[in-house]
Motif scaffolding. Sequence first.
Motif, PDB file in Angstrom:
ATOM      1  N   UNK A 269       0.912  -0.949  -0.032  1.00 15.20           N
ATOM      2  CA  UNK A 269      -0.039  -0.006  -0.036  1.00 15.20           C
ATOM      3  C   UNK A 269       0.810   1.173  -0.096  1.00 15.20           C
ATOM      4  N   UNK A 270       1.723   1.461  -1.218  1.00 12.90           N
ATOM      5  CA  UNK A 270       2.701   2.620  -1.037  1.00 12.90           C
ATOM      6  C   UNK A 270       2.063   4.165  -1.099  1.00 12.90           C
ATOM      7  N   UNK A 271       0.538   4.042  -1.093  1.00 10.03           N
ATOM      8  CA  UNK A 271       0.138   5.442  -1.186  1.00 10.03           C
ATOM      9  C   UNK A 271      -0.180   5.902   0.556  1.00 10.03           C
ATOM     10  N   UNK A 272      -0.191   4.891   1.152  1.00 13.06           N
ATOM     11  CA  UNK A 272       0.092   4.984   2.754  1.00 13.06           C
ATOM     12  C   UNK A 272       1.473   5.273   3.264  1.00 13.06           C
ATOM     13  N   UNK A 273       1.663   6.490   3.393  1.00 11.04           N
ATOM     14  CA  UNK A 273       3.111   6.527   3.822  1.00 11.04           C
ATOM     15  C   UNK A 273       3.151   7.684   4.716  1.00 11.04           C
ATOM     16  N   UNK A 274       3.398   7.374   6.205  1.00 13.40           N
ATOM     17  CA  UNK A 274       3.478   8.448   7.046  1.00 13.40           C
ATOM     18  C   UNK A 274       4.019   8.023   8.339  1.00 13.40           C
ATOM     19  N   UNK A 275       4.666   8.847   9.207  1.00 14.53           N
ATOM     20  CA  UNK A 275       5.044   8.402  10.463  1.00 14.53           C
ATOM     21  C   UNK A 275       6.415   8.027  10.372  1.00 14.53           C
ATOM     22  N   UNK A 276       6.842   7.560  11.623  1.00 13.85           N
ATOM     23  CA  UNK A 276       8.185   7.097  12.134  1.00 13.85           C
ATOM     24  C   UNK A 276       8.321   5.503  11.366  1.00 13.85           C
ATOM     25  N   UNK A 277       7.452   4.893  11.340  1.00 14.79           N
ATOM     26  CA  UNK A 277       7.747   3.521  10.580  1.00 14.79           C
ATOM     27  C   UNK A 277       8.133   3.747   8.993  1.00 14.79           C
ATOM     28  N   UNK A 278       7.424   4.692   8.405  1.00 14.39           N
ATOM     29  CA  UNK A 278       7.910   4.974   7.255  1.00 14.39           C
ATOM     30  C   UNK A 278       9.347   5.734   6.822  1.00 14.39           C
ATOM     31  N   UNK A 279       9.434   6.644   7.848  1.00 10.92           N
ATOM     32  CA  UNK A 279      10.862   7.121   7.632  1.00 10.92           C
ATOM     33  C   UNK A 279      11.844   6.131   8.112  1.00 10.92           C
ATOM     34  N   UNK A 280      11.610   5.117   8.914  1.00 11.87           N
ATOM     35  CA  UNK A 280      12.650   4.083   9.016  1.00 11.87           C
ATOM     36  C   UNK A 280      12.780   3.244   7.717  1.00 11.87           C
ATOM     37  N   UNK A 281      11.452   2.875   7.078  1.00 13.51           N
ATOM     38  CA  UNK A 281      11.534   1.832   5.780  1.00 13.51           C
ATOM     39  C   UNK A 281      12.346   2.985   5.010  1.00 13.51           C
ATOM     40  N   UNK A 282      12.153   4.050   4.646  1.00 17.31           N
ATOM     41  CA  UNK A 282      12.847   5.008   3.697  1.00 17.31           C
ATOM     42  C   UNK A 282      14.319   4.868   4.164  1.00 17.31           C
TER      43      UNK A 282
END
Length: 428
Positions: A211-224
């Motif tokens: 679900x690449x359209x749902x990207x927010x918050x600390x988890x997404x920053x870690x993934x990035x």
Amino acid sequence: MANPLDVLPVADGIGLPWDVAVDDAVGAIATARARYGDTFVVESGGGRYLFTFSPTGVESFYALGEETASKGVADFLMLRRKLPDEVFAGRRLLPSSLFRRDDVTSYLANLDGALDATEVELGESGTVDLFALTRRLGHRMGLASWAGPGCADGDAFERLVRAFDVLDGSDAFVHPDAMAAVAASGMRAERAALTEVSEVIEASLRQHDSTPEVRAGLFSRIVDAWASEPPDVRNRGIAMDIALIHIASMSNLMAALGWALVDVIVHPDQLRLVADGDRELASSCALESTRLAQRSIMARVVLEPVAFDTGVGVVDVPKGWTIATLLPLLNTSAAAGLEDWDPSRWHRHRLVDAHALPSPMLVTAFGHGRHSCPAQPFSLAAMTMAMTRLVGRYDMRPEWVGYPRPVSAQIGGVARAADPCPVGYTKR
């Protein structure tokens, strides 16, 4: 300037609990202080520690710069007694990155959701161990905040709770006497728990990636932060970032919440007002309970020789030493009456009568200046929200025998209860 060993007393027969068996870790340092005064040296496990308790010494301690006397190194040396090195090596997002304003807003929203889930689990009435309740609440809030989709619910949540209970880094200072056994096992249980965390996070990552359209918050920053790595390196790196963040962030906060609830429950006047939603009082109660529950050894590892004013002279502390003070001794001895629980001694985040102390730095719940806990505003907001919600929704009655005792071997962090702390509850 003088070498500390030439001018300061060395505490004979005193060792620290990760090196030798100590029945009462804080009591042992208190005994040394009574015998040798406010500044003395402890030699333990091949290391040398300069303990300081005088007003000038404590002010000098808080003035130390991280580049010459490091809290980070002291914390690492403590935690690595419990946690494998791979938890620390190569991290890309550290716990220090947790408290951006927009992140804190999301954490508090996740706390609200975790409280909803807690109410469902509690039901209408029953008995629960108070510290187990707050610990589970902290796991749910934290995992919802940075562990990715699905990690705060169902089987994934239960698996992570079990794994992180094994990986509890606070065991290094709550149960320092157990660290020899951890080392002797090669951290077998801890490494197995890390594998479990990695497996759960990898499943969460697959859901996140779909679900690449749902990207927010600390988890997404870690993934990035791991986006350029091969899949196996990426997945493990993300899991280890999350593991360190969760280990470093939750356990002291939720122990402090437990003590705040204990204290409010046994003080009917404050309980009634907090249950009615008095958030300012709840915050003061949280500060006061945290002050009294502190078992923290505040330590700095000396990276470069440092001139240190003890209050009776300046000593040149060599590289490799540790300079330390102990909050449970300062917090209850700096003035008369500090051994009693009294939330009225706080106004907002400050002591009302700090000017009456020999130094305002002798008493604290969260540290001072550059060495204050960066999570203090969030921690107080979270404790206030949880306290007002729980005692506002439930009539809580202590079912413990005697006021809860801290773990006697503990030297660091907020106290953990040595015995079960059951509370009966009925939904209002």
